[in-house]
Design a protein around this motif. Structure first.
Motif, PDB file in Angstrom:
ATOM      1  N   UNK A 175       0.818  -1.201   0.000  1.00 42.70           N
ATOM      2  CA  UNK A 175       0.000   0.000   0.000  1.00 42.70           C
ATOM      3  C   UNK A 175       0.867   1.273   0.000  1.00 42.70           C
ATOM      4  N   UNK A 176       0.385   2.343   0.592  1.00 44.86           N
ATOM      5  CA  UNK A 176       1.028   3.653   0.460  1.00 44.86           C
ATOM      6  C   UNK A 176       2.483   3.659   0.904  1.00 44.86           C
ATOM      7  N   UNK A 177       2.816   2.856   1.904  1.00 49.76           N
ATOM      8  CA  UNK A 177       4.193   2.830   2.386  1.00 49.76           C
ATOM      9  C   UNK A 177       5.191   2.330   1.364  1.00 49.76           C
ATOM     10  N   UNK A 178       4.711   1.622   0.353  1.00 47.95           N
ATOM     11  CA  UNK A 178       5.608   1.103  -0.684  1.00 47.95           C
ATOM     12  C   UNK A 178       6.254   2.222  -1.483  1.00 47.95           C
ATOM     13  N   UNK A 179       5.674   3.415  -1.432  1.00 49.01           N
ATOM     14  CA  UNK A 179       6.215   4.559  -2.176  1.00 49.01           C
ATOM     15  C   UNK A 179       7.363   5.240  -1.431  1.00 49.01           C
ATOM     16  N   UNK A 180       7.599   4.869  -0.193  1.00 53.37           N
ATOM     17  CA  UNK A 180       8.671   5.486   0.588  1.00 53.37           C
ATOM     18  C   UNK A 180      10.016   4.940   0.116  1.00 53.37           C
ATOM     19  N   UNK A 181      10.919   5.820  -0.214  1.00 52.07           N
ATOM     20  CA  UNK A 181      12.209   5.393  -0.761  1.00 52.07           C
ATOM     21  C   UNK A 181      13.126   4.790   0.301  1.00 52.07           C
ATOM     22  N   UNK A 182      13.063   5.310   1.506  1.00 52.43           N
ATOM     23  CA  UNK A 182      13.896   4.782   2.584  1.00 52.43           C
ATOM     24  C   UNK A 182      13.547   3.301   2.803  1.00 52.43           C
ATOM     25  N   UNK A 183      14.488   2.368   2.641  1.00 45.64           N
ATOM     26  CA  UNK A 183      14.173   0.944   2.750  1.00 45.64           C
ATOM     27  C   UNK A 183      14.024   0.448   4.188  1.00 45.64           C
ATOM     28  N   UNK A 184      14.425   1.262   5.160  1.00 45.77           N
ATOM     29  CA  UNK A 184      14.482   0.759   6.537  1.00 45.77           C
ATOM     30  C   UNK A 184      13.121   0.344   7.110  1.00 45.77           C
ATOM     31  N   UNK A 185      12.042   1.103   6.912  1.00 44.20           N
ATOM     32  CA  UNK A 185      10.757   0.630   7.449  1.00 44.20           C
ATOM     33  C   UNK A 185      10.350  -0.713   6.854  1.00 44.20           C
ATOM     34  N   UNK A 186      10.506  -0.847   5.551  1.00 41.34           N
ATOM     35  CA  UNK A 186      10.135  -2.095   4.894  1.00 41.34           C
ATOM     36  C   UNK A 186      10.983  -3.257   5.395  1.00 41.34           C
ATOM     37  N   UNK A 187      12.281  -3.038   5.519  1.00 36.53           N
ATOM     38  CA  UNK A 187      13.178  -4.091   6.002  1.00 36.53           C
ATOM     39  C   UNK A 187      12.856  -4.472   7.443  1.00 36.53           C
ATOM     40  N   UNK A 188      12.507  -3.495   8.225  1.00 40.29           N
ATOM     41  CA  UNK A 188      12.140  -3.740   9.624  1.00 40.29           C
ATOM     42  C   UNK A 188      10.982  -4.729   9.709  1.00 40.29           C
ATOM     43  N   UNK A 189       9.941  -4.497   8.933  1.00 40.98           N
ATOM     44  CA  UNK A 189       8.756  -5.345   9.032  1.00 40.98           C
ATOM     45  C   UNK A 189       8.929  -6.668   8.298  1.00 40.98           C
TER      46      UNK A 189
END
Length: 232
Positions: free
Chosen positions: A139-153
């Motif tokens: 969803x919307x978070x996929x547009x965030x360039x910083x990879x750290x939130x995605x990697x965290x989850x």
């Protein structure tokens, strides 16, 4: 005839059969927990579709039932001491229904404690982490360039899946016998497919969990609960 007029939510979603439990929900992982439990326990109920749009969950009528504007919620006209009771939060509803019926919560105090701990594991860990993974991956978070939130989850989801897989070694259900803990956990495992995150979490490598979800989805009550309330 049972009178539920004291509950303002019935002004927007009127009860056709006010003498039976009223379910206000939408078929999300959290929503289907309650419909599945009601089906498994054989409790008569009337489902009301409450969409995730602000016009529904932030309406004055729904907020009068759940000030946190989240599905699911219920009104049980046959509550404690025979008085109607309204409840929100899927985990609280599962515990209430299990204690009301004496079903799917174990036969002893130790059984109940074990079921409750795995229910809390889902409520406090598995559900929130997989939900955030979906936000940052699909969803919307996929547009965030910083990879750290995605990697965290991604990493936290992998860890939690490993916990589930290990717990299922040598047993069919998470707390021994089939229980409300399974009804809480399995729909969130199923959500990995919806989020498109099976591959990145290594789902196929969790053989115990894969077989567990398949067993869960074969249950007739689960199949009915997954599509209740019916989407418009």
């Amino acid at each position: 005839m049972t009178d539920l007029s004291q509950f303002h939510v019935t002004r927007r979603w009127p009860a056709q059969e006010p003498s039976i439990l009223q379910l206000y929900s939408f078929p999300t992982p959290n929503g289907v927990k309650v419909s599945i439990a009601l089906e498994e326990m054989g409790i008569p109920y009337e489902p009301h579709l409450v969409t995730l749009s602000d016009t529904d969950v932030k309406s004055p009528e729904f907020l009068s039932l759940n000030p946190n504007n989240k599905i699911p919620a219920i009104i049980d006209p046959d509550g404690p001491d025979g008085a109607p009771v309204a409840l929100f939060e899927s985990g609280a509803i599962l515990l209430y229904l299990a204690e009301k019926t004496g079903k799917l919560i174990g036969a002893t105090a130790v059984d109940k404690a074990r079921v409750t701990q795995w229910l809390m594991f889902q409520m406090g860990g598995l559900g929130p982490m997989l939900g955030q993974l979906g936000f940052f991956y699909k969803f919307a978070g996929a547009e965030i360039e910083d990879p750290r939130p995605r990697e965290r989850y991604i990493n936290e989801s992998k860890r939690l899946l490993a916990v589930v897989d290990k717990q299922l070694e040598g047993q069919d259900w998470i707390a021994g016998e089939y229980s409300i803990a399974d009804i809480a956990i399995a729909p969130w495992l199923r959500a990995l497919d919806f989020y498109g995150t099976r591959e990145i979490t290594g789902w196929a490598d969790h053989k115990n969990a894969v077989a567990y979800l398949e067993r869960f989805l074969e249950r007739p009550a689960v199949q009915k609960g997954l599509v209740t309330p019916a989407r418009d």
